[in-house]
Design a protein around this motif. Structure first.
Motif, PDB file in Angstrom:
ATOM      1  N   GLY A  35       4.199   8.677   8.214  1.00  0.00           N
ATOM      2  CA  GLY A  35       5.167   9.106   7.212  1.00  0.00           C
ATOM      3  C   GLY A  35       6.411   8.237   7.201  1.00  0.00           C
ATOM      4  O   GLY A  35       6.938   7.883   6.135  1.00  0.00           O
ATOM      5  N   LEU A  36       6.897   7.879   8.383  1.00  0.00           N
ATOM      6  CA  LEU A  36       8.068   7.002   8.469  1.00  0.00           C
ATOM      7  C   LEU A  36       7.773   5.639   7.856  1.00  0.00           C
ATOM      8  O   LEU A  36       8.628   5.042   7.189  1.00  0.00           O
ATOM      9  N   TRP A  38       5.605   4.969   5.395  1.00  0.00           N
ATOM     10  CA  TRP A  38       5.616   5.117   3.936  1.00  0.00           C
ATOM     11  C   TRP A  38       7.044   5.242   3.418  1.00  0.00           C
ATOM     12  O   TRP A  38       7.355   4.766   2.333  1.00  0.00           O
ATOM     13  N   PHE A  39       7.902   5.892   4.183  1.00  0.00           N
ATOM     14  CA  PHE A  39       9.284   6.088   3.748  1.00  0.00           C
ATOM     15  C   PHE A  39      10.044   4.764   3.654  1.00  0.00           C
ATOM     16  O   PHE A  39      10.783   4.527   2.694  1.00  0.00           O
ATOM     17  N   ARG A  47       7.659   7.219  -1.254  1.00  0.00           N
ATOM     18  CA  ARG A  47       8.766   7.356  -0.304  1.00  0.00           C
ATOM     19  C   ARG A  47       9.109   8.812  -0.063  1.00  0.00           C
ATOM     20  O   ARG A  47       9.338   9.230   1.081  1.00  0.00           O
ATOM     21  N   LEU A  48       9.137   9.602  -1.136  1.00  0.00           N
ATOM     22  CA  LEU A  48       9.397  11.031  -0.969  1.00  0.00           C
ATOM     23  C   LEU A  48       8.298  11.697  -0.145  1.00  0.00           C
ATOM     24  O   LEU A  48       8.569  12.548   0.722  1.00  0.00           O
ATOM     25  N   GLY A  50       6.416  10.234   2.077  1.00  0.00           N
ATOM     26  CA  GLY A  50       6.577   9.807   3.460  1.00  0.00           C
ATOM     27  C   GLY A  50       7.652  10.576   4.185  1.00  0.00           C
ATOM     28  O   GLY A  50       7.481  10.977   5.351  1.00  0.00           O
ATOM     29  N   ALA A  51       8.779  10.817   3.513  1.00  0.00           N
ATOM     30  CA  ALA A  51       9.854  11.602   4.131  1.00  0.00           C
ATOM     31  C   ALA A  51       9.383  13.018   4.446  1.00  0.00           C
ATOM     32  O   ALA A  51       9.670  13.571   5.524  1.00  0.00           O
TER      33      ALA A  51
END
Length: 469
Positions: A35-36, A38-39, A47-48, A50-51
């Protein structure tokens, strides 16, 4: 014993979900790392997402432990592991304590010259009355004019020609390095005044970063040590030289005013864009290729995770460069880095005497045969310029960019009464710990020489009661 207890707790709880505790923890770490990635490496909806994944993964693990009744097993095992790491680091530190370099009592300078940047650190020079206090101690102060940028190196050389017997700087690490080089060139002591924003060099010297006026005590009651000075293509550095992602980011005009926003805006192109140029380096006699980022430090940090704001170098006079290279191309490699740390293939951690950095060949998408196509470097590529961040200052340097270190080239004047830096916790080496527990490891008594490390003094000498500066 604590590590054994952590394992025993899980083994005894196998019927009650001991393996589920481990599996859920590992899965949560992997998903959070993905996730980090992708962020930072994507924009928009990804990005959202991933966050959300980075936050939801650890929360989901905690909820799973609570709802499945495994929270007590997880808590006890985690506490045992925490105790094991704490005790292990303490044991390794006591078995091989750092040897402090003995400071030499310094003579009081008669013609000290201090260069001060009034804008540095948000105006610390004025806020702490550094100009007035320095003059009361007999120093000559050169106050920089923010509206007319000056060559601080040239100012320092002029001061030496006028008879200065000490040079000092109240400013950021980049300014410190330029004046330090002049002091080293002429064999003069150098005074660090922690008036910058982060003051990494001052921190590693054990100076007070909350009150830079205390650094001026060295003018009346000081002691001297010698530390290394880094060199990148003839330019000095006291902390780090960065190549790749970070160096590209600091080139942006918006970076100074909005560091986080600028980084998030540029990171996707720098990390995942097709055809993005990578870095190649020769670390002494070893080749390191296709790196997204390289960080060369004047003496190594304790470990890669020590590079943030709290990172420290326990050694400043070992005559070595610290080298950290990073290559993470996708979420799977980010997860592997989170799991394996310094053992992951995407992370290179080593030391060297000399590092030569060149711009690698850009990568294109994989061909039909499954191999990545590389764009050849044009003729004359050896004259190519690449972005470099030297102690946080944005530069463009011709390749190959050569980094080296000048051992013990800089005389540093320190106040006898200074906060100091707590000894850095050594990385946990379980094999060495087992040898220590069995009495087979070599111990070094306090005060004995340590063959592979030397450390600058991290704690100052406290004044006796009633002593007046």
């Amino acid at each position: 014993m604590a590590a054994t207890a952590a394992v025993v707790v899980l083994l005894l709880a196998l019927g009650g979900g001991g393996l589920l505790v481990v599996a859920a923890g590992i899965l949560g770490l992997v998903v959070c790392a993905a996730g980090l990635w992708w962020f930072v490496a994507r924009r928009g909806l990804m990005r959202l997402l991933g966050a959300f994944v980075a936050v939801a993964a650890p929360v989901g693990v905690l909820v799973f432990y609570a709802r499945s009744g495994l929270w007590l097993i997880a808590l006890i095992s985690s506490l045992c592991w925490a105790a094991a790491v704490t005790c292990g680091r303490a044991a390794l530190h006591r078995a091989r304590p750092p040897r402090s370099q003995r400071p030499v009592r310094a003579r009081r300078p008669k013609r000290a010259v201090l260069i001060m940047n009034p804008k540095s650190g948000g105006g610390k020079v004025a806020r702490f009355g550094l100009v007035e206090r320095a003059r009361r101690l007999g120093a000559r102060v050169i106050l920089l004019d923010p509206s007319a940028p000056a060559d601080v190196g040239e100012l320092a050389r002029d001061a030496v020609e006028d008879g200065a017997d000490l040079l000092g700087v109240a400013g950021g690490d980049g300014t410190q390095a330029l004046v330090a080089a002049v002091a080293a060139e002429h064999g003069l002591p150098f005074l660090v005044i922690s008036a910058g924003t982060r003051n990494h060099f001052a921190m590693d010297l054990g100076l007070d970063r909350t009150d830079p006026s205390r650094c001026l005590d060295a003018l009346a009651d000081g002691e001297e040590i010698r530390v290394d000075l880094g060199d990148v293509c003839g330019r000095p550095f006291v902390n780090t030289v960065s190549f790749g992602v970070y160096a590209d980011i600091v080139q942006s005009p918006e970076y100074r005013d909005d560091k986080t926003g600028t980084a998030l805006r540029l990171m996707p192109d720098l990390l995942a864009r097709e055809g993005a140029r990578r870095l190649d380096a020769r670390v002494d006699d070893t080749r390191v290729a296709d790196q997204q980022a390289l960080l060369i430090s004047n003496n190594p940090y304790v470990s890669p995770d020590e590079l943030g704001g709290g990172g420290r170098r326990p050694v400043l006079d070992d005559g070595e460069l610290g080298v950290i290279g990073i290559r993470v191309e996708n979420a799977a490699q980010a997860a592997e880095l989170a799991l394996r740390g310094a053992q992951a293939p995407g992370l290179t951690v080593t030391t060297a005497r000399r590092v030569e950095v060149t711009a690698g060949e850009p990568r294109l998408p994989a061909t039909a045969g499954g191999e990545e196509e590389r764009i050849p470097v044009a003729a004359g590529g050896e004259e190519e310029r690449i972005p470099v961040a030297v102690d946080g200052e944005a530069l463009w340097l011709r390749t190959p960019v050569v980094c080296s270190v000048r051992p013990r080239a800089l005389r540093v004047l320190l106040p006898r009464d200074r906060p100091g830096v707590p000894p850095a916790a050594p990385p946990v080496d379980w094999r060495r710990l087992l040898a220590l527990a069995c009495g087979r490891a070599e111990h070094t008594a306090p005060g004995e020489a340590v063959p592979h490390r030397r450390t600058v003094p991290l704690t100052g000498t406290r004044r006796r009661p009633g002593r007046v500066s």
